[in-house]
Motif scaffolding. Structure first.
Motif, PDB file in Angstrom:
ATOM      1  N   ASP A 125     -36.715  49.541  -8.935  1.00 20.15           N
ATOM      2  CA  ASP A 125     -35.446  49.153  -9.837  1.00 20.15           C
ATOM      3  C   ASP A 125     -35.009  47.895  -9.310  1.00 20.15           C
ATOM      4  OD1 ASP A 125     -32.146  49.397  -8.281  1.00 20.15           O
ATOM      5  OD2 ASP A 125     -33.869  50.875  -8.226  1.00 20.15           O
ATOM      6  N   PRO A 126     -35.087  46.479 -10.479  1.00 18.70           N
ATOM      7  CA  PRO A 126     -34.357  45.181  -9.961  1.00 18.70           C
ATOM      8  C   PRO A 126     -34.221  45.103  -8.101  1.00 18.70           C
ATOM      9  CG  PRO A 126     -35.044  45.371 -11.883  1.00 18.70           C
ATOM     10  CD  PRO A 126     -34.137  47.225 -11.166  1.00 18.70           C
ATOM     11  N   LYS A 127     -33.029  45.833  -8.359  1.00 19.30           N
ATOM     12  CA  LYS A 127     -31.645  45.577  -7.328  1.00 19.30           C
ATOM     13  C   LYS A 127     -32.716  46.250  -6.344  1.00 19.30           C
ATOM     14  CE  LYS A 127     -27.117  46.214  -8.738  1.00 19.30           C
ATOM     15  NZ  LYS A 127     -25.688  47.098  -9.606  1.00 19.30           N
ATOM     16  N   THR A 128     -33.476  47.253  -6.076  1.00 16.68           N
ATOM     17  CA  THR A 128     -33.849  48.073  -5.191  1.00 16.68           C
ATOM     18  C   THR A 128     -35.082  46.792  -4.297  1.00 16.68           C
ATOM     19  OG1 THR A 128     -33.610  50.019  -5.022  1.00 16.68           O
ATOM     20  CG2 THR A 128     -35.527  50.045  -4.233  1.00 16.68           C
ATOM     21  N   LEU A 129     -35.704  46.148  -5.242  1.00 15.63           N
ATOM     22  CA  LEU A 129     -36.799  45.559  -5.346  1.00 15.63           C
ATOM     23  C   LEU A 129     -36.452  44.861  -4.551  1.00 15.63           C
ATOM     24  CD1 LEU A 129     -39.818  44.337  -5.739  1.00 15.63           C
ATOM     25  CD2 LEU A 129     -39.141  43.180  -7.974  1.00 15.63           C
ATOM     26  N   ASN A 130     -35.257  43.202  -4.745  1.00 17.36           N
ATOM     27  CA  ASN A 130     -34.612  42.735  -4.041  1.00 17.36           C
ATOM     28  C   ASN A 130     -34.694  42.754  -3.044  1.00 17.36           C
ATOM     29  OD1 ASN A 130     -34.798  41.004  -5.966  1.00 17.36           O
ATOM     30  ND2 ASN A 130     -32.802  41.790  -7.318  1.00 17.36           N
ATOM     31  N   PHE A 131     -33.836  44.248  -2.589  1.00 19.60           N
ATOM     32  CA  PHE A 131     -33.857  44.361  -0.985  1.00 19.60           C
ATOM     33  C   PHE A 131     -34.603  44.144   0.008  1.00 19.60           C
ATOM     34  CE2 PHE A 131     -33.278  48.270   2.063  1.00 19.60           C
ATOM     35  CZ  PHE A 131     -32.450  47.856   2.540  1.00 19.60           C
ATOM     36  N   ILE A 132     -35.829  45.500  -0.682  1.00 17.44           N
ATOM     37  CA  ILE A 132     -37.587  45.565  -0.500  1.00 17.44           C
ATOM     38  C   ILE A 132     -37.753  44.165  -0.100  1.00 17.44           C
ATOM     39  CG2 ILE A 132     -39.392  46.548  -0.414  1.00 17.44           C
ATOM     40  CD1 ILE A 132     -38.155  48.752  -2.397  1.00 17.44           C
ATOM     41  N   SER A 133     -37.495  43.312  -0.863  1.00 20.56           N
ATOM     42  CA  SER A 133     -38.532  42.181  -1.019  1.00 20.56           C
ATOM     43  C   SER A 133     -37.494  41.222   0.148  1.00 20.56           C
ATOM     44  CB  SER A 133     -38.725  40.957  -1.942  1.00 20.56           C
ATOM     45  OG  SER A 133     -38.942  39.947  -2.136  1.00 20.56           O
ATOM     46  N   MET A 134     -35.940  41.121   0.568  1.00 21.20           N
ATOM     47  CA  MET A 134     -35.516  40.770   2.019  1.00 21.20           C
ATOM     48  C   MET A 134     -36.064  41.343   2.861  1.00 21.20           C
ATOM     49  SD  MET A 134     -34.368  37.866  -0.089  1.00 21.20           S
ATOM     50  CE  MET A 134     -32.845  37.500   1.057  1.00 21.20           C
ATOM     51  N   LEU A 135     -36.501  42.227   2.819  1.00 20.63           N
ATOM     52  CA  LEU A 135     -35.794  43.427   4.221  1.00 20.63           C
ATOM     53  C   LEU A 135     -37.650  43.175   4.423  1.00 20.63           C
ATOM     54  CD1 LEU A 135     -34.605  45.287   6.235  1.00 20.63           C
ATOM     55  CD2 LEU A 135     -35.975  47.277   4.108  1.00 20.63           C
ATOM     56  N   PHE A 136     -38.676  42.845   4.293  1.00 21.98           N
ATOM     57  CA  PHE A 136     -39.432  43.013   4.731  1.00 21.98           C
ATOM     58  C   PHE A 136     -40.260  41.609   4.797  1.00 21.98           C
ATOM     59  CE2 PHE A 136     -39.119  47.656   3.238  1.00 21.98           C
ATOM     60  CZ  PHE A 136     -39.232  47.884   4.591  1.00 21.98           C
ATOM     61  N   HIS A 137     -39.457  41.037   3.940  1.00 27.13           N
ATOM     62  CA  HIS A 137     -40.479  39.298   3.752  1.00 27.13           C
ATOM     63  C   HIS A 137     -41.090  39.694   3.204  1.00 27.13           C
ATOM     64  CE1 HIS A 137     -37.101  38.343   6.858  1.00 27.13           C
ATOM     65  NE2 HIS A 137     -37.843  39.147   7.112  1.00 27.13           N
ATOM     66  N   ILE A 138     -41.232  40.389   1.913  1.00 32.49           N
ATOM     67  CA  ILE A 138     -42.358  40.179   1.258  1.00 32.49           C
ATOM     68  C   ILE A 138     -41.803  39.289  -0.295  1.00 32.49           C
ATOM     69  CG2 ILE A 138     -44.275  41.468  -0.621  1.00 32.49           C
ATOM     70  CD1 ILE A 138     -43.536  43.716   1.286  1.00 32.49           C
ATOM     71  N   PRO A 139     -43.102  38.610  -0.432  1.00 32.01           N
ATOM     72  CA  PRO A 139     -42.343  37.758  -1.806  1.00 32.01           C
ATOM     73  C   PRO A 139     -42.451  38.303  -3.094  1.00 32.01           C
ATOM     74  CG  PRO A 139     -43.617  36.525  -0.437  1.00 32.01           C
ATOM     75  CD  PRO A 139     -43.580  37.867   0.014  1.00 32.01           C
ATOM     76  N   LYS A 140     -42.026  38.547  -4.246  1.00 31.41           N
ATOM     77  CA  LYS A 140     -41.793  39.560  -5.625  1.00 31.41           C
ATOM     78  C   LYS A 140     -43.209  39.305  -5.826  1.00 31.41           C
ATOM     79  CE  LYS A 140     -36.912  39.637  -6.088  1.00 31.41           C
ATOM     80  NZ  LYS A 140     -36.059  39.354  -7.547  1.00 31.41           N
ATOM     81  N   VAL A 141     -44.071  38.878  -5.891  1.00 32.75           N
ATOM     82  CA  VAL A 141     -45.270  38.465  -6.640  1.00 32.75           C
ATOM     83  C   VAL A 141     -46.536  39.566  -6.000  1.00 32.75           C
ATOM     84  CG1 VAL A 141     -45.091  36.077  -7.503  1.00 32.75           C
ATOM     85  CG2 VAL A 141     -46.177  35.989  -5.460  1.00 32.75           C
TER      86      VAL A 141
END
Length: 99
Positions: free
Chosen positions: A66-82
């Motif tokens: 889900d979009p909120k979790t994606l944002n959180f995971i992206s920030m937590l692990f420093h992974i670009p969304k792409v």
């Protein structure tokens, strides 16, 4: 059941019997459920259990986050969304606009 699984909230696994789950074979399910529904303590627990590298690999291959979790995971692990399969698939899907 392992002590690792005993520390996780059983509510996240409403559809399976935790006594029969294998934490290695079902790591994708466990990681997905904890990242979607878990708290920070549980997230730290899965990082300790599986390692950050394995979690990054697993979440990037998930078909849906889900979009909120994606944002959180992206920030937590420093992974670009792409780098996330679910993000790429969403971008490739035509959106129908309604006026």
């Amino acid at each position: 059941m392992s002590t690792f699984l005993e520390q996780l909230n059983k509510v996240y696994f409403w559809d399976i019997d935790l006594l029969k789950i294998d934490e290695i074979y079902s790591k994708r399910l466990i990681i997905e459920r904890i990242l979607n529904y878990g708290n920070l303590q549980e997230i730290q627990l899965i990082i300790k259990q599986y390692g950050e590298k394995e979690i990054k690999k697993t979440v990037c291959d998930l078909n849906y986050i889900d979009p909120k979790t994606l944002n959180f995971i992206s920030m937590l692990f420093h992974i670009p969304k792409v780098k996330f399969r679910c993000y790429i698939r969403k971008q490739l899907t035509n959106q129908h606009w309604s006026y």
